[in-house]
Design an enzyme around this catalytic site. Structure first.
Site, PDB file in Angstrom:
ATOM      1  N   SER A  20      76.134  -2.375 -71.813  1.00  0.00           N
ATOM      2  CA  SER A  20      77.151  -3.292 -72.339  1.00  0.00           C
ATOM      3  C   SER A  20      77.173  -4.536 -71.450  1.00  0.00           C
ATOM      4  O   SER A  20      76.479  -4.597 -70.438  1.00  0.00           O
ATOM      5  CB  SER A  20      78.501  -2.601 -72.372  1.00  0.00           C
ATOM      6  OG  SER A  20      78.891  -2.290 -71.071  1.00  0.00           O
ATOM      7  N   LYS A  24      76.658 -10.002 -75.847  1.00  0.00           N
ATOM      8  CA  LYS A  24      76.532  -9.887 -77.304  1.00  0.00           C
ATOM      9  C   LYS A  24      77.486 -10.829 -78.016  1.00  0.00           C
ATOM     10  O   LYS A  24      77.169 -11.386 -79.056  1.00  0.00           O
ATOM     11  CB  LYS A  24      76.902  -8.459 -77.709  1.00  0.00           C
ATOM     12  CG  LYS A  24      75.759  -7.687 -78.291  1.00  0.00           C
ATOM     13  CD  LYS A  24      76.236  -6.336 -78.797  1.00  0.00           C
ATOM     14  CE  LYS A  24      77.098  -5.636 -77.798  1.00  0.00           C
ATOM     15  NZ  LYS A  24      78.082  -4.749 -78.185  1.00  0.00           N
ATOM     16  N   GLY A  25      78.675 -10.981 -77.428  1.00  0.00           N
ATOM     17  CA  GLY A  25      79.691 -11.842 -78.033  1.00  0.00           C
ATOM     18  C   GLY A  25      79.214 -13.286 -78.119  1.00  0.00           C
ATOM     19  O   GLY A  25      79.354 -13.942 -79.147  1.00  0.00           O
ATOM     20  N   LYS A 246      54.809  -7.984 -76.506  1.00  0.00           N
ATOM     21  CA  LYS A 246      54.947  -6.544 -76.283  1.00  0.00           C
ATOM     22  C   LYS A 246      56.163  -5.993 -77.045  1.00  0.00           C
ATOM     23  O   LYS A 246      56.080  -4.957 -77.716  1.00  0.00           O
ATOM     24  CB  LYS A 246      55.128  -6.315 -74.782  1.00  0.00           C
ATOM     25  CG  LYS A 246      54.620  -4.992 -74.326  1.00  0.00           C
ATOM     26  CD  LYS A 246      54.401  -5.034 -72.831  1.00  0.00           C
ATOM     27  CE  LYS A 246      54.083  -3.638 -72.342  1.00  0.00           C
ATOM     28  NZ  LYS A 246      54.043  -3.601 -70.889  1.00  0.00           N
ATOM     29  N   CYS A 407     103.150 -17.825 -68.794  1.00  0.00           N
ATOM     30  CA  CYS A 407     103.887 -16.615 -69.181  1.00  0.00           C
ATOM     31  C   CYS A 407     104.521 -15.949 -67.958  1.00  0.00           C
ATOM     32  O   CYS A 407     105.500 -16.446 -67.432  1.00  0.00           O
ATOM     33  CB  CYS A 407     102.968 -15.682 -69.965  1.00  0.00           C
ATOM     34  SG  CYS A 407     103.890 -14.489 -70.915  1.00  0.00           S
ATOM     35  N   GLU A 431     111.832  -6.714 -65.102  1.00  0.00           N
ATOM     36  CA  GLU A 431     110.594  -5.932 -65.282  1.00  0.00           C
ATOM     37  C   GLU A 431     110.096  -5.428 -63.925  1.00  0.00           C
ATOM     38  O   GLU A 431     109.556  -4.327 -63.823  1.00  0.00           O
ATOM     39  CB  GLU A 431     109.504  -6.821 -65.921  1.00  0.00           C
ATOM     40  CG  GLU A 431     108.162  -6.123 -66.084  1.00  0.00           C
ATOM     41  CD  GLU A 431     107.038  -7.045 -66.587  1.00  0.00           C
ATOM     42  OE1 GLU A 431     107.288  -8.237 -66.856  1.00  0.00           O
ATOM     43  OE2 GLU A 431     105.910  -6.541 -66.714  1.00  0.00           O
ATOM     44  N   HIS A 535     100.998 -19.331 -74.279  1.00  0.00           N
ATOM     45  CA  HIS A 535      99.623 -19.296 -73.749  1.00  0.00           C
ATOM     46  C   HIS A 535      98.768 -20.372 -74.421  1.00  0.00           C
ATOM     47  O   HIS A 535      98.056 -20.079 -75.378  1.00  0.00           O
ATOM     48  CB  HIS A 535      98.978 -17.945 -74.057  1.00  0.00           C
ATOM     49  CG  HIS A 535      99.611 -16.777 -73.371  1.00  0.00           C
ATOM     50  ND1 HIS A 535      99.067 -16.202 -72.263  1.00  0.00           N
ATOM     51  CD2 HIS A 535     100.734 -16.076 -73.649  1.00  0.00           C
ATOM     52  CE1 HIS A 535      99.829 -15.187 -71.875  1.00  0.00           C
ATOM     53  NE2 HIS A 535     100.844 -15.090 -72.705  1.00  0.00           N
ATOM     54  N   GLU A 537      96.070 -21.546 -73.586  1.00  0.00           N
ATOM     55  CA  GLU A 537      94.624 -21.323 -73.411  1.00  0.00           C
ATOM     56  C   GLU A 537      93.958 -20.759 -74.667  1.00  0.00           C
ATOM     57  O   GLU A 537      92.763 -20.974 -74.875  1.00  0.00           O
ATOM     58  CB  GLU A 537      94.356 -20.397 -72.212  1.00  0.00           C
ATOM     59  CG  GLU A 537      94.937 -18.992 -72.300  1.00  0.00           C
ATOM     60  CD  GLU A 537      96.365 -18.910 -71.789  1.00  0.00           C
ATOM     61  OE1 GLU A 537      97.000 -19.961 -71.608  1.00  0.00           O
ATOM     62  OE2 GLU A 537      96.861 -17.780 -71.584  1.00  0.00           O
TER      63      GLU A 537
END
Ligand code: GLN
Length: 564
Positions: A20, A24-25, A246, A407, A431, A535, A537
Site C-alpha cells: 500500500s 494509487k490515489g 520485461k 478547529c 473535552e 476547515h 483547507e
C-alpha cells in the site's frame, strides 16, 4: 445490472500491487485529469475494504486524514425501508487528492466501504429482501457492490467513472470487490479497463530496477480472473526500457501500456508525465472514447495545467511553518492542511518547509518555534499535546508570530488567550478537562444528547456570516461564505467579556443563527492571529489557494523578511 441506464459510461478500475501507499490515489487522480484534458465528464469512486461504515472513527495518526465533503449523506443501508440511516460526510483522504487534481466535488456515497456493503446485506436479509435464499458473497454481496456503482453511473451524467480499490491485491477483505470488477468486465468488455499500480523497487546491490514483485502481483490478479490492461510502475526513477519490456512480457500487456510513475517534486506533474508517455491516447483507444470538443476551462486545460506545474516547480524560496501537535510517523495526518499551505505559498513564489513538532512533556516550545516564520495549530481530539499547543499559541501572541488555528487549533488559541490576558488559570475545553474552572470551550447545544460516535459531529459545509473590518473579511472579501466543519465543541461567548475585547479579541464570523462562533482573531495592526472553527483547507486547490491560507502565508513571508 444489464440496464445501467447510462449505456455508454466507461469504467476504469484501479488496483494496487506489492504494497500500500504507492500513490494509487495520485495515479487515479492523474488518470482522471488526462481524461478531463480531453473534455470528458468524469468522477471517482474509492472503495475501502475495511469494516468501518466510514473512516470518521479511524485514528488519523494511524490512518491519515479524514476528508470532509460539502454534503452530508443520509446513508440508508436498505433502500426504501424504514430502517434507520447514518450520516456520512467523513470520507477517505484520497478524495482530497481527487478534488485537488480534478476540481470536482464528490458525493460521500462515492466512498464505498465493506462496512456499508455488509450492513446493507445483513439488514436487507432481516427485512426479507432475499426470502427463501441462502445469502452469499456471490451473488448477493457482489450485486450490492455493483448496484452502488450503477446508481452513481445512473444519477450522474458521466462519460467515465474511475473506481479505485484500496489496499493491495491479495488482501482477503478486498477480494470480493475485485470479484465484482471481474463481473462488470465480463458484462461490458469494451467499456472497462483495469489499471494496476505497482511498486518497482530498485536494488542498490545489483544497480537495477526489479520486476519480480510486479510479476507476482499480476499473477495474483490473474488468478482472480482479472487481466490488467495497463500497468503503472511506481519507482524512484523512471522505468528503464529493459524493465518495461520485461514487465510487458511477464504481465501480458503491451509495452506501450507499461507506464512510469517516478518520484516527483510536484505531484501535479504526474498527468503531464502520463500524457508524455501516450497513456491518454492508449486509454481512449482501449475503451473506445472519442475525444470531445473541449470547451475552454482553466482547470481542465492541458497547457494551463502545465503552466501551473511550472509555477510550483519554480517556487524556490522557503517559508517555514511550525506545526506543534501530536505526530507519529505518518505524514498524512493533516495532508489537506499541508497541501493548502503549499498552494498558498506557491502562488507567492514560495515553497513550504513544515516543521512538525511532536510535543511531549520535555519539549522546549520556545526553542522549537524560534526558527519558524509562522505557526499553525492543527485540528485534533483528546488530551495529548494540548498543553504544549496552548503554550505555542501564547508564544505566538508574545512574539507576534503569524498564527493560524484550525478547529481544535482555534479552540486552543482561545484557551491560551483567556489564560494569558483574562487571568483565567487553567481555562480549557471541557473535552480536555471536564472539571476546568473556566470551560471556555464547551459542547455545542446540538451535541448534548449525542451518545453514538460515528457520523454524529456537526459536519459538512455550513453558511458562515463574516463581520466586516476583520482579517477574515480582508481574506474573503465577502459577507457570506461556505466552508466545511467537523466538531462537537465550540468557543463560549460568555467569556468574551469587555476585558477580552479590550485586549483585542474579535469574533470575526458566526453561523447563521448567530449562536456558534465560527472564527476569532486578534485586532492588532502588527500581528496576524486568526482561528477558524471551520476547515478552509478542504476547499483549497492547486490553482486556487484558500484565501485564509493565502493571507496567513503572506504574513509568514513578511515576518521572515523582517526577521532576517
Ligand atoms: N475536538 C474538537 C471538537 O470536537 C475539535 C475537532 C477538530 O479539530 N476537528 O470540537
Amino acid at each position: 445490472m444489464k440496464d445501467d441506464k447510462n449505456g455508454n459510461i466507461r469504467f476504469i478500475f484501479i488496483t494496487g500491487g506489492v504494497m500500500s501507499a504507492v500513490g494509487k490515489g495520485v495515479a487515479t487522480a492523474s488518470l482522471g485529469k488526462i481524461l478531463q484534458f480531453r473534455g470528458f465528464n468524469i468522477s471517482v469512486v474509492k472503495i475501502d475494504p475495511y469494516l468501518n461504515v466510514d473512516p470518521g472513527t479511524l485514528n488519523p495518526i494511524e490512518h491519515g486524514e479524514c476528508f470532509i465533503t460539502e454534503d452530508v449523506w443520509d446513508f440508508t443501508p436498505v433502500h426504501d425501508s424504514d430502517e434507520r440511516s447514518y450520516r456520512i460526510s467523513e470520507i477517505d483522504q484520497d478524495f482530497g487528492t481527487y478534488s485537488r487534481f480534478l476540481g470536482i466535488e464528490m458525493h460521500p456515497s462515492h466512498n464505498i466501504t465493506s462496512g456499508q456493503i455488509y450492513l446493507s446485506t445483513i439488514l436487507s436479509e432481516r427485512k426479507g429482501k432475499y426470502l427463501g435464499k441462502t445469502v452469499q458473497l456471490i451473488p448477493h454481496v457482489t450485486n450490492l457492490i455493483k448496484e452502488r456503482l450503477m446508481e452513481i453511473s445512473r444519477s450522474e451524467k458521466l462519460d467515465v467513472l474511475l473506481i479505485e480499490c484500496g489496499g493491495t491485491v491479495g488482501d482477503l477483505e478486498s477480494s470480493i470487490f475485485l470479484e465484482a470488477f471481474r463481473q462488470i468486465k465480463l458484462e461490458f468488455p469494451k467499456r472497462t479497463a483495469l489499471v494496476h499500480v505497482t511498486l518497482v523497487p530498485y536494488s542498490r546491490a545489483v544497480g537495477q530496477q526489479k520486476s519480480k514483485p510486479t510479476q507476482h502481483s499480476v499473477k495474483m490478479l490473474q488468478s482472480m480472473g482479472l487481466q490488467p490492461d495497463i500497468i503503472i510502475g511506481r519507482s524512484e526513477k523512471p522505468l528503464t526500457d529493459d524493465i518495461r519490456a520485461k514487465i510487458s512480457l511477464y504481465s501480458n500487456v503491451p509495452e506501450a501500456a507499461v507506464i512510469s510513475n517516478p518520484d516527483l517534486k510536484v505531484v501535479y506533474e504526474l498527468p503531464i508525465l502520463f500524457e508524455e508517455q501516450g497513456l491518454g491516447d492508449f486509454l481512449c483507444e482501449l475503451i473506445d472514447l472519442k475525444a470531445k470538443l473541449v470547451s475552454y476551462s482553466e482547470v481542465n486545460n492541458y497547457s494551463e495545467w502545465l503552466k501551473m506545474v511550472n509555477m510550483y516547480k519554480s517556487a524556490s524560496k522557503k517559508v517555514r511553518i511550525g506545526m506543534p501537535g501530536k505526530y507519529f510517523n505518518i505524514s498524512d495526518s493533516y495532508i489537506s492542511i499541508n497541501d493548502a499551505l503549499e498552494h498558498a505559498a506557491a502562488h507567492q513564489g514560495y515553497t513550504t518547509e513544515l516543521k512538525m513538532i511532536n510535543i511531549t512533556e520535555g519539549t522546549d516550545i520556545e526553542a522549537e518555534l524560534k526558527d519558524c516564520d509562522g505557526i499553525l495549530l492543527t485540528p485534533g481530539f483528546g488530551t495529548r499535546a494540548v498543553e504544549g499547543m496552548i503554550a505555542s499559541a501564547e508564544y505566538a501572541m508574545e512574539n507576534k508570530v503569524p498564527f493560524l488555528g484550525i478547529c481544535f487549533g482555534a479552540q486552543l488559541f482561545f484557551a491560551a488567550f483567556c489564560r494569558k490576558y483574562l487571568g483565567l488559570k487553567d481555562a480549557n475545553s471541557t473535552e480536555i478537562n471536564p472539571d476546568t474552572p473556566y470551560p471556555v470551550v464547551d459542547l455545542l447545544r446540538s451535541q448534548k444528547d449525542v451518545t453514538e460516535k460515528g457520523g454524529t459531529m456537526r459536519l459538512g459545509a455550513q453558511r458562515i456570516v463574516i463581520k466586516e473590518n476583520t482579517k477574515l473579511y480582508q481574506a474573503y472579501k465577502q459577507n457570506i461564505i461556505f466552508e466545511r466543519f467537523r466538531h462537537r465543541y465550540h468557543i463560549q461567548e460568555r467569556f468574551i467579556t469587555e476585558k477580552a475585547k479590550e485586549f483585542g479579541l474579535v469574533i470575526s464570523s458566526r453561523d447563521e443563527t448567530g449562536e456558534i462562533i465560527n472564527s476569532i482573531e486578534l485586532n492588532r495592526e502588527d500581528h496576524w492571529m486568526v482561528g477558524t472553527q471551520f476547515h478552509p483547507e478542504f476547499k483549497s486547490r492547486p490553482y486556487a489557494p484558500s484565501k485564509v491560507y493565502y493571507d496567513f502565508i503572506n504574513e509568514c513571508v513578511k515576518n521572515k523578511n523582517k526577521s532576517r
